[in-house]
Write a protein that holds these residues in place. Structure first.
Motif, PDB file in Angstrom:
ATOM      1  N   PHE B  74      88.258  38.184  26.306  1.00 58.07           N
ATOM      2  CA  PHE B  74      88.126  36.583  26.555  1.00 58.07           C
ATOM      3  C   PHE B  74      89.181  36.468  27.658  1.00 58.07           C
ATOM      4  O   PHE B  74      89.127  35.818  28.618  1.00 58.07           O
ATOM      5  CB  PHE B  74      88.405  35.911  25.454  1.00 58.07           C
ATOM      6  CG  PHE B  74      89.325  34.613  25.634  1.00 58.07           C
ATOM      7  CD1 PHE B  74      88.819  33.652  26.240  1.00 58.07           C
ATOM      8  CD2 PHE B  74      90.688  34.711  25.145  1.00 58.07           C
ATOM      9  CE1 PHE B  74      89.679  32.479  26.679  1.00 58.07           C
ATOM     10  CE2 PHE B  74      91.523  33.777  25.334  1.00 58.07           C
ATOM     11  CZ  PHE B  74      91.086  32.544  25.964  1.00 58.07           C
ATOM     12  N   HIS B  78      88.842  35.004  31.783  1.00 59.24           N
ATOM     13  CA  HIS B  78      89.622  33.800  32.040  1.00 59.24           C
ATOM     14  C   HIS B  78      90.580  33.984  33.414  1.00 59.24           C
ATOM     15  O   HIS B  78      90.717  33.530  34.287  1.00 59.24           O
ATOM     16  CB  HIS B  78      90.018  32.764  31.094  1.00 59.24           C
ATOM     17  CG  HIS B  78      88.953  32.206  30.585  1.00 59.24           C
ATOM     18  ND1 HIS B  78      89.140  30.931  29.492  1.00 59.24           N
ATOM     19  CD2 HIS B  78      87.927  32.137  30.559  1.00 59.24           C
ATOM     20  CE1 HIS B  78      87.784  30.437  28.996  1.00 59.24           C
ATOM     21  NE2 HIS B  78      86.930  31.282  29.827  1.00 59.24           N
ATOM     22  N   ILE B  81      89.555  34.877  36.511  1.00 60.34           N
ATOM     23  CA  ILE B  81      88.959  33.645  37.451  1.00 60.34           C
ATOM     24  C   ILE B  81      90.210  33.146  37.865  1.00 60.34           C
ATOM     25  O   ILE B  81      90.576  32.833  39.176  1.00 60.34           O
ATOM     26  CB  ILE B  81      88.367  32.571  36.568  1.00 60.34           C
ATOM     27  CG1 ILE B  81      87.243  32.795  35.683  1.00 60.34           C
ATOM     28  CG2 ILE B  81      88.042  31.257  37.368  1.00 60.34           C
ATOM     29  CD1 ILE B  81      86.799  31.835  34.510  1.00 60.34           C
ATOM     30  N   MET B  82      91.324  32.932  37.280  1.00 63.47           N
ATOM     31  CA  MET B  82      92.568  32.097  37.395  1.00 63.47           C
ATOM     32  C   MET B  82      93.290  32.923  38.625  1.00 63.47           C
ATOM     33  O   MET B  82      93.842  32.474  39.477  1.00 63.47           O
ATOM     34  CB  MET B  82      93.360  31.930  36.360  1.00 63.47           C
ATOM     35  CG  MET B  82      92.798  31.014  35.190  1.00 63.47           C
ATOM     36  SD  MET B  82      94.070  30.405  33.885  1.00 63.47           S
ATOM     37  CE  MET B  82      93.196  31.429  32.667  1.00 63.47           C
ATOM     38  N   ASP B  83      93.207  34.338  38.568  1.00 62.55           N
ATOM     39  CA  ASP B  83      93.926  35.065  39.451  1.00 62.55           C
ATOM     40  C   ASP B  83      92.869  35.504  40.777  1.00 62.55           C
ATOM     41  O   ASP B  83      93.338  36.202  41.490  1.00 62.55           O
ATOM     42  CB  ASP B  83      94.343  36.477  38.740  1.00 62.55           C
ATOM     43  CG  ASP B  83      95.241  36.117  37.754  1.00 62.55           C
ATOM     44  OD1 ASP B  83      95.928  35.110  37.489  1.00 62.55           O
ATOM     45  OD2 ASP B  83      95.321  36.857  36.786  1.00 62.55           O
ATOM     46  N   GLU B 100      81.565  31.387  38.317  1.00 60.58           N
ATOM     47  CA  GLU B 100      82.774  30.570  37.557  1.00 60.58           C
ATOM     48  C   GLU B 100      82.418  29.981  36.095  1.00 60.58           C
ATOM     49  O   GLU B 100      83.036  30.373  35.267  1.00 60.58           O
ATOM     50  CB  GLU B 100      83.607  29.591  38.246  1.00 60.58           C
ATOM     51  CG  GLU B 100      84.444  30.737  39.335  1.00 60.58           C
ATOM     52  CD  GLU B 100      85.665  29.940  39.844  1.00 60.58           C
ATOM     53  OE1 GLU B 100      86.162  30.042  41.064  1.00 60.58           O
ATOM     54  OE2 GLU B 100      85.906  28.711  39.126  1.00 60.58           O
ATOM     55  N   ASN B 101      81.394  29.067  36.359  1.00 62.29           N
ATOM     56  CA  ASN B 101      80.917  28.538  34.998  1.00 62.29           C
ATOM     57  C   ASN B 101      80.757  29.548  34.048  1.00 62.29           C
ATOM     58  O   ASN B 101      80.953  29.473  32.857  1.00 62.29           O
ATOM     59  CB  ASN B 101      79.571  27.489  35.227  1.00 62.29           C
ATOM     60  CG  ASN B 101      80.050  26.155  36.031  1.00 62.29           C
ATOM     61  OD1 ASN B 101      81.289  26.046  36.410  1.00 62.29           O
ATOM     62  ND2 ASN B 101      79.359  25.498  36.415  1.00 62.29           N
ATOM     63  N   ILE B 104      83.633  31.026  32.610  1.00 62.59           N
ATOM     64  CA  ILE B 104      84.255  29.940  31.571  1.00 62.59           C
ATOM     65  C   ILE B 104      83.623  29.626  30.280  1.00 62.59           C
ATOM     66  O   ILE B 104      84.491  30.195  29.253  1.00 62.59           O
ATOM     67  CB  ILE B 104      84.464  28.688  32.228  1.00 62.59           C
ATOM     68  CG1 ILE B 104      85.318  28.784  33.590  1.00 62.59           C
ATOM     69  CG2 ILE B 104      84.865  27.620  31.448  1.00 62.59           C
ATOM     70  CD1 ILE B 104      85.165  27.298  34.430  1.00 62.59           C
ATOM     71  N   CYS B 141      98.321  32.573  25.593  1.00 63.42           N
ATOM     72  CA  CYS B 141      98.218  31.280  26.618  1.00 63.42           C
ATOM     73  C   CYS B 141      99.362  30.813  27.319  1.00 63.42           C
ATOM     74  O   CYS B 141      99.218  30.503  28.467  1.00 63.42           O
ATOM     75  CB  CYS B 141      97.461  30.310  25.873  1.00 63.42           C
ATOM     76  SG  CYS B 141      95.732  30.458  25.259  1.00 63.42           S
ATOM     77  N   GLU B 142     100.501  30.573  26.572  1.00 65.95           N
ATOM     78  CA  GLU B 142     101.789  30.209  27.209  1.00 65.95           C
ATOM     79  C   GLU B 142     102.080  31.587  28.032  1.00 65.95           C
ATOM     80  O   GLU B 142     102.671  31.068  29.209  1.00 65.95           O
ATOM     81  CB  GLU B 142     102.794  30.128  26.032  1.00 65.95           C
ATOM     82  CG  GLU B 142     102.631  28.896  25.254  1.00 65.95           C
ATOM     83  CD  GLU B 142     103.467  28.987  23.961  1.00 65.95           C
ATOM     84  OE1 GLU B 142     103.406  27.757  23.431  1.00 65.95           O
ATOM     85  OE2 GLU B 142     104.167  29.713  23.967  1.00 65.95           O
ATOM     86  N   GLN B 144     100.122  33.494  29.867  1.00 64.71           N
ATOM     87  CA  GLN B 144      99.335  33.565  31.152  1.00 64.71           C
ATOM     88  C   GLN B 144      99.935  32.292  32.039  1.00 64.71           C
ATOM     89  O   GLN B 144     100.036  32.564  33.391  1.00 64.71           O
ATOM     90  CB  GLN B 144      97.956  33.294  30.840  1.00 64.71           C
ATOM     91  CG  GLN B 144      96.963  32.950  31.930  1.00 64.71           C
ATOM     92  CD  GLN B 144      96.942  33.997  33.158  1.00 64.71           C
ATOM     93  OE1 GLN B 144      97.412  35.167  33.005  1.00 64.71           O
ATOM     94  NE2 GLN B 144      96.114  33.766  34.290  1.00 64.71           N
ATOM     95  N   GLN B 145     100.316  30.940  31.625  1.00 65.75           N
ATOM     96  CA  GLN B 145     100.894  30.072  32.147  1.00 65.75           C
ATOM     97  C   GLN B 145     102.103  30.603  32.726  1.00 65.75           C
ATOM     98  O   GLN B 145     102.445  30.058  33.813  1.00 65.75           O
ATOM     99  CB  GLN B 145     100.940  28.958  31.105  1.00 65.75           C
ATOM    100  CG  GLN B 145     101.410  27.505  31.847  1.00 65.75           C
ATOM    101  CD  GLN B 145     100.376  27.055  32.970  1.00 65.75           C
ATOM    102  OE1 GLN B 145      99.179  26.615  32.559  1.00 65.75           O
ATOM    103  NE2 GLN B 145     100.566  26.856  34.102  1.00 65.75           N
ATOM    104  N   LEU B 146     102.902  31.060  32.262  1.00 70.39           N
ATOM    105  CA  LEU B 146     104.292  31.471  32.473  1.00 70.39           C
ATOM    106  C   LEU B 146     104.220  32.457  33.915  1.00 70.39           C
ATOM    107  O   LEU B 146     104.841  32.099  34.745  1.00 70.39           O
ATOM    108  CB  LEU B 146     105.058  32.089  31.661  1.00 70.39           C
ATOM    109  CG  LEU B 146     105.595  31.389  30.500  1.00 70.39           C
ATOM    110  CD1 LEU B 146     106.488  31.979  29.412  1.00 70.39           C
ATOM    111  CD2 LEU B 146     106.648  30.150  31.027  1.00 70.39           C
ATOM    112  N   MET B 148     101.692  32.470  35.587  1.00 68.24           N
ATOM    113  CA  MET B 148     101.026  31.684  37.065  1.00 68.24           C
ATOM    114  C   MET B 148     102.124  30.935  37.571  1.00 68.24           C
ATOM    115  O   MET B 148     102.166  30.624  38.810  1.00 68.24           O
ATOM    116  CB  MET B 148      99.790  30.706  36.766  1.00 68.24           C
ATOM    117  CG  MET B 148      98.610  31.422  36.336  1.00 68.24           C
ATOM    118  SD  MET B 148      96.861  30.597  36.390  1.00 68.24           S
ATOM    119  CE  MET B 148      97.408  29.516  34.973  1.00 68.24           C
ATOM    120  N   ASP B 149     102.999  30.349  36.751  1.00 67.56           N
ATOM    121  CA  ASP B 149     104.249  29.335  37.141  1.00 67.56           C
ATOM    122  C   ASP B 149     105.261  30.168  38.031  1.00 67.56           C
ATOM    123  O   ASP B 149     105.596  29.881  39.056  1.00 67.56           O
ATOM    124  CB  ASP B 149     104.782  28.570  35.815  1.00 67.56           C
ATOM    125  CG  ASP B 149     104.148  27.557  35.382  1.00 67.56           C
ATOM    126  OD1 ASP B 149     103.220  27.316  35.883  1.00 67.56           O
ATOM    127  OD2 ASP B 149     104.526  27.248  34.304  1.00 67.56           O
TER     128      ASP B 149
END
Lengths: 327, 327
Positions: B74, B78, B81-83, B100-101, B104, B141-142, B144-146, B148-149
């Motif tokens: 999973f 996702h 897509i983001m990368d 993409e849909n 998701i 999840c955190e 992956q966000q870190l 990307m940030d």
């Protein structure tokens, strides 16, 4: 029984204490943004209502009520990306306000948090609650897929439409009531019947929604009448009309569907003509009858529940209010 | 103890029986596609291995092993897509192969199914297993966000980098071992120490990955050397170099990072120059030392576990194999 406004108040007081203040803010702020846009909290209120049918301690069901609301908002966040919706509750959707990656990942986090609230269930009830929740969540993913497939398909049947709204919308109402009942101390069979009541009510509710979009009063519905017609949306009304139309009417309808209005006058024309064709096929009445059929199934479920009269009346009033709203 | 290949075989035999043949196919086919691309199944193998340390019946841990693999896939679906990644295991990613849909929604469904497999845990262990799984999923999840940030930020520190790879990569290895141990019958404290072993090994593993991308042998790594350098990826190597560089070296590095090679010759030049600068700062050695530091923490965890010597040796060999791979 506590009143609906009291249950809503209990839920909102709890939800207000559950803000996501963790780091990174880039993950959590969009969650707070979406949850902060308001909404009627119908589903979590149903969880508490169901718990209250079997227990005075509705607070026991607050984590599950919140899990349902988180799940619902996760699905809104992702559906809005997939449907390219710019607005949600009158405000920019998360993928517009932030960006798509944010809406994907913050949505994922909300979904996981929904399970974390489910995990707060007492050990003796955790297995059945988790089972209902995962089963429902899978159904809703399938429903969203069916919705997208149906939108892309050249045609669809009324039966396919009912199967879709059952999964996309109604099973979450079913789960809300079933989970609430279990937390409140109902046995599995009572909980399942109450869930069935929610499922039938949910389908009835959605059909009524379709009805109001075309045959409601703009002032009461709170949005423009005929939006579904302009989008050529495959609603119960359109699919039933296509089912009943004679070759000539079908040709007229196909022609109307293929028009792309260029201004508001042409839009109003399309709405007027499609609505007239619906009327000639008695669609308004058939739609009401169909919604009424599922409402009756819900009422039958209630009778099977054999609740004390005051509780049965309470639920019946609630169902009646939902179905007879004009907006 | 069963050998790693035996554990892998047990897992793969189980996974082969768990295909997603439900409807709608548009939702489930992409899941089968991604799961069918192969992969080493390292995480589910770790679940079984951990169970096997405390029990001969590794089969008990198969649903949890599969849940971990579903969750991992999973997150790949996702993240890709983001990368905007076009390839996964040498084949088109789901959002490229489908859209993409699809990526998701099929990803969402996989995430829910992961929880459905977790729900198969025996009632007496369900609460702790679910708790570890949700906690880990939130961390990822955190992470992956870190990630990307950090990619979007002008700069970052080594500490921020370690915090990111800890969440993005290492906590899933931690959860694999911890969950497997609990299913195998370990007590909470043993399971937590084994989890810590996995966490430290995971960080060591990722640092080693960074090392190999620049200082490995192309034939053994199986991909082009210097890919991270060409992407200006904020790896341990680059962040450590920026930390240690004197003003002159920092200026050189900044200049090199700002170059956009137009052909393969210029690409090779950039790789050569950045690598030389890394060498002048002793980055290869420092990176190996850092990986070794986390490896040692993992070994310390093993000692705290006080396993029978044969089991300790087994785990040590496994850790040694992971860290000393050249690819």
């Amino acid at each position: 029984m506590l009143s609906i406004p009291t249950l809503q108040h209990i839920y909102k007081s709890y939800a207000d204490t559950q803000r996501f203040n963790q780091k990174p803010a880039s993950l959590y702020e969009p969650i707070n943004y979406l949850l902060g846009l308001g909404g009627k909290s119908m589903r979590p209120t149903l969880v508490l209502l169901a718990a209250n049918l079997f227990s005075a301690q509705v607070e026991k069901a607050l984590p599950q009520a919140y899990a349902i609301e988180l799940f619902h908002n996760f699905s809104l966040m992702h559906d809005d990306i997939m449907d390219k919706s710019p607005l949600r509750r009158g405000q920019p959707t998360v993928h517009i306000r932030y960006d798509e990656n944010t809406a994907i990942l913050s949505g994922d986090a909300m979904l996981v948090y929904a399970f974390q609230y489910i995990a707060q269930t007492n050990a003796d009830l955790l297995a059945p609650i988790l089972q209902i929740f995962t089963h429902t969540a899978i159904g809703i993913c399938e429903g969203q897929q069916l919705d997208m497939d149906m939108a892309a398909a050249p045609t669809a049947t009324v039966d396919e439409y009912i199967a879709m709204i059952r999964l996309k919308t109604a099973v979450l109402l079913q789960a809300s009531l079933e989970m609430g009942a279990i937390i409140g101390g109902a046995d599995q069979s009572q909980a399942a019947i109450l869930g069935s009541f929610g499922l039938n009510l949910g389908i009835s509710f959605q059909i009524q929604d379709d009805y109001l979009d075309t045959f409601g009063q703009a002032a009461q519905v709170g949005k423009r009448i005929g939006g579904d017609i302009l989008e050529n949306k495959k609603t119960f009304l359109l699919l039933k009309a296509l089912e009943l139309a004679n070759p000539e009417q079908k040709a007229t309808l196909s022609r109307l569907l293929s028009t792309r209005p260029l201004n508001e006058i042409e839009e109003q024309e399309k709405i007027t003509h499609v609505t007239a064709l619906f009327q000639s096929l008695n669609i308004a009445q058939l739609t009401q009858d169909f919604a009424q059929h599922y409402y009756q199934l819900a009422v039958d479920d209630l009778q099977r529940l054999q609740l004390p009269p005051d509780k049965a009346t309470y639920l019946l009033d609630f169902a009646h209010y939902l179905l007879n709203r004009q907006s």
